[in-house]
Write an enzyme that holds these catalytic residues in place. Sequence first.
Site, PDB file in Angstrom:
ATOM      1  N   ASN A  37      41.270  42.304  -3.945  1.00 32.32           N
ATOM      2  CA  ASN A  37      41.425  40.857  -4.087  1.00 32.32           C
ATOM      3  C   ASN A  37      41.591  40.270  -2.699  1.00 32.32           C
ATOM      4  OD1 ASN A  37      42.005  38.785  -6.395  1.00 32.32           O
ATOM      5  ND2 ASN A  37      43.342  38.242  -4.694  1.00 32.32           N
ATOM      6  N   ALA A  81      33.124  30.874 -10.033  1.00 34.22           N
ATOM      7  CA  ALA A  81      31.687  30.631  -9.840  1.00 34.22           C
ATOM      8  C   ALA A  81      31.514  29.625  -8.706  1.00 34.22           C
ATOM      9  CB  ALA A  81      31.084  30.083 -11.133  1.00 34.22           C
ATOM     10  N   ASN A 107      30.939  33.145 -14.860  1.00 29.02           N
ATOM     11  CA  ASN A 107      30.043  32.212 -15.555  1.00 29.02           C
ATOM     12  C   ASN A 107      29.218  31.456 -14.520  1.00 29.02           C
ATOM     13  OD1 ASN A 107      30.373  32.521 -18.335  1.00 29.02           O
ATOM     14  ND2 ASN A 107      32.211  31.249 -18.380  1.00 29.02           N
ATOM     15  N   GLY A 135      36.729  36.354 -23.558  1.00 30.32           N
ATOM     16  CA  GLY A 135      37.999  35.877 -23.037  1.00 30.32           C
ATOM     17  C   GLY A 135      38.810  37.020 -22.451  1.00 30.32           C
ATOM     18  N   HIS A 191      24.982  30.961 -25.004  1.00 28.53           N
ATOM     19  CA  HIS A 191      26.088  31.438 -25.848  1.00 28.53           C
ATOM     20  C   HIS A 191      27.223  30.412 -25.815  1.00 28.53           C
ATOM     21  CE1 HIS A 191      30.128  33.209 -26.050  1.00 28.53           C
ATOM     22  NE2 HIS A 191      29.667  34.090 -26.902  1.00 28.53           N
ATOM     23  N   GLU A 195      28.810  28.122 -28.600  1.00 28.43           N
ATOM     24  CA  GLU A 195      30.278  28.145 -28.777  1.00 28.43           C
ATOM     25  C   GLU A 195      30.824  26.710 -28.906  1.00 28.43           C
ATOM     26  OE1 GLU A 195      32.395  30.696 -25.849  1.00 28.43           O
ATOM     27  OE2 GLU A 195      33.536  28.907 -25.322  1.00 28.43           O
ATOM     28  N   ARG A 293      33.187  16.180 -26.818  1.00 26.93           N
ATOM     29  CA  ARG A 293      34.303  16.485 -25.914  1.00 26.93           C
ATOM     30  C   ARG A 293      34.479  15.353 -24.910  1.00 26.93           C
ATOM     31  NH1 ARG A 293      34.750  22.891 -24.207  1.00 26.93           N
ATOM     32  NH2 ARG A 293      34.268  23.757 -26.235  1.00 26.93           N
ATOM     33  N   HIS A 461      -0.461   4.181 -21.890  1.00 30.68           N
ATOM     34  CA  HIS A 461      -0.153   5.615 -21.761  1.00 30.68           C
ATOM     35  C   HIS A 461      -1.035   6.488 -22.659  1.00 30.68           C
ATOM     36  CE1 HIS A 461       3.115   4.936 -19.020  1.00 30.68           C
ATOM     37  NE2 HIS A 461       3.673   4.059 -19.852  1.00 30.68           N
TER      38      HIS A 461
HETATM   39  C1  6PG Z   1      33.598  33.486 -23.379  1.00 31.99           C
HETATM   40  C2  6PG Z   1      33.936  32.043 -23.170  1.00 31.99           C
HETATM   41  C3  6PG Z   1      34.428  31.832 -21.792  1.00 31.99           C
HETATM   42  C4  6PG Z   1      35.132  30.499 -21.634  1.00 31.99           C
HETATM   43  C5  6PG Z   1      34.224  29.427 -21.149  1.00 31.99           C
HETATM   44  C6  6PG Z   1      34.171  28.143 -21.881  1.00 31.99           C
HETATM   45  O1  6PG Z   1      32.462  33.695 -23.770  1.00 31.99           O
HETATM   46  O2  6PG Z   1      34.438  34.344 -23.185  1.00 31.99           O
HETATM   47  O3  6PG Z   1      32.838  31.232 -23.373  1.00 31.99           O
HETATM   48  O4  6PG Z   1      33.381  32.041 -20.910  1.00 31.99           O
HETATM   49  O5  6PG Z   1      35.978  30.192 -22.620  1.00 31.99           O
HETATM   50  O6  6PG Z   1      34.648  29.271 -19.847  1.00 31.99           O
HETATM   51  O7  6PG Z   1      35.083  27.276 -21.375  1.00 31.99           O
HETATM   52  P1  6PG Z   1      35.051  25.706 -21.425  1.00 31.99           P
HETATM   53  O8  6PG Z   1      35.317  25.329 -22.846  1.00 31.99           O
HETATM   54  O9  6PG Z   1      36.181  25.340 -20.515  1.00 31.99           O
HETATM   55  O10 6PG Z   1      33.756  25.229 -20.902  1.00 31.99           O
END
Ligand code: 6PG
Length: 486
Positions: A37, A81, A107, A135, A191, A195, A293, A461
């Site tokens: 680290n 990132a 990410n 996570g 993904h 989500e 959001r 057009h």
């Molecule tokens: C995962 C999640 C993870 C995270 C994201 C989304 O696949 O483990 O997607 O990558 O929870 O960062 O976070 P946000 O809701 O803050 O965009």
Amino acid sequence: MSSESNLAQIGVVGLAVMGSNLARNFASRGHTVAVYNRSTEKTTRFMEDFGETGNFLPAETIEEFVSRLERPRRAIIMVQAGAATDAVINQLADAMDDGDVIIDGGNSLFTDTIRREKEMAQRNRHFVGAGISGGEEGALRGPAIMPGGPKESWESLGPLLESIAAVAPDGTPCVDHIGPDGSGHYVKMVHNGIEYADMQVIGEAYQLLRFGAGLEPAEIAEIFAEWNKGDLDSYLIEITAEVLRQVDAETGKPLVDVILDAAGQKGTGRWTVKQALDLGVPTTAIGEAVFARALSSSLDQRKAAQGNLPSGTLAGFEELGISREDFIERVRKALYASKLVAYAQGFDEIRAGSEEYGWDIDRGRLATIWREGCIIRAAFLDRIKEAYDKDPALTSLLLDPYFHTELSDLVDAWRDVVIYATRQGLPAPVFTSSLAYYDSLRAERLPAAIIQSQRDFFGAHTYQRVDKEGTFHTEWSGDRSETKLN
Ligand code: 6PG
């Protein structure tokens, strides 16, 4: 136990929670793991906390870290990132040799990954952009992993990643080589877009049950737990039931009632939508979820509008003329149908990206990886896998025979719920727009003919006709005759 003499099969750079959990996961599968680290304190803390739980080789400098890796060297970067990732990649590349593998497990934006892979290839380093989902808990016990990058890197990396990945019910590890350069981060981005939509549709179902049907959070928790035993069986439904059971220790209220209703985002959902716009893929469910959001966080505007904008005449739940049980079941169906649309659109964006960048992504294999470990893991990914296995070129998931049959059973309830939500003045943006998407796909004629005429009217057009080949223009400001242009 740490040891000076042996070399590590893998190294982890960045010991925040995700990095340290991943390092611990590797160690728990019997690998020796080098850890580094930027601030040494974190490494020291890591060794104090976990040094005895596995074979870790701590390093104070990048050079020392690299010297502790077995060849070909493999190092996973788990840092923020962006610029921090670039800095670490370059430091590692300087200290490494030809054929060594640098893996970015964050990410990262896939276009950064494409650039980095090119830069590293010029220096004979293998660069792997790997999406990792699940996570903190997933990183420790078994995430879903989506590595891109050169195929050769998969040979040395595959077995290592397979050893730490989640395992699907049929025993398949939830990791596979996705394709070249940025493909791994691209699918992880989508993904996350899915989500966002999945979380939002669950939120919309909650909203309708709570403020439409007047149920308490604890009651909704039981309903979600029940739903989790059927078609909606998924990690996100499961944790939502847990969330709804939680009572705030301080106020004694349901925790959900004391959490500010303004959702944050780190950006991957937004990237998914931006990319969809660039590729012209209508990922409306993901787009609505990202905007939902953003709207939730527009607190000043919401405050100004609350109780202030005319609602029109609203119908209370009783006036809708259905029983509570019936309503609950219809909401379940609307949730399932909208969720299907979100996944179908996400997989469409994957196909479009794969074609655009020449990645040749196998969507069936991707669905396999998502069956366990990741945040969107859900029982119905088995069905998605089957659908793409049967027909890898499937035009839309919604057209797969299994989902087609499911939709026949869902669509009436879905329409009802959109009507009820509207009559009650309860926002359900993804339920509603997904139904509009579905009906747009089904429609024999879309109003796009009007748009084409308008475009031709004000900007010449041009348009095409349904009855003959060619490009046409009408002389709108002249004699309204039609000219064939080619
Ligand atoms: C995962 C999640 C993870 C995270 C994201 C989304 O696949 O483990 O997607 O990558 O929870 O960062 O976070 P946000 O809701 O803050 O965009």
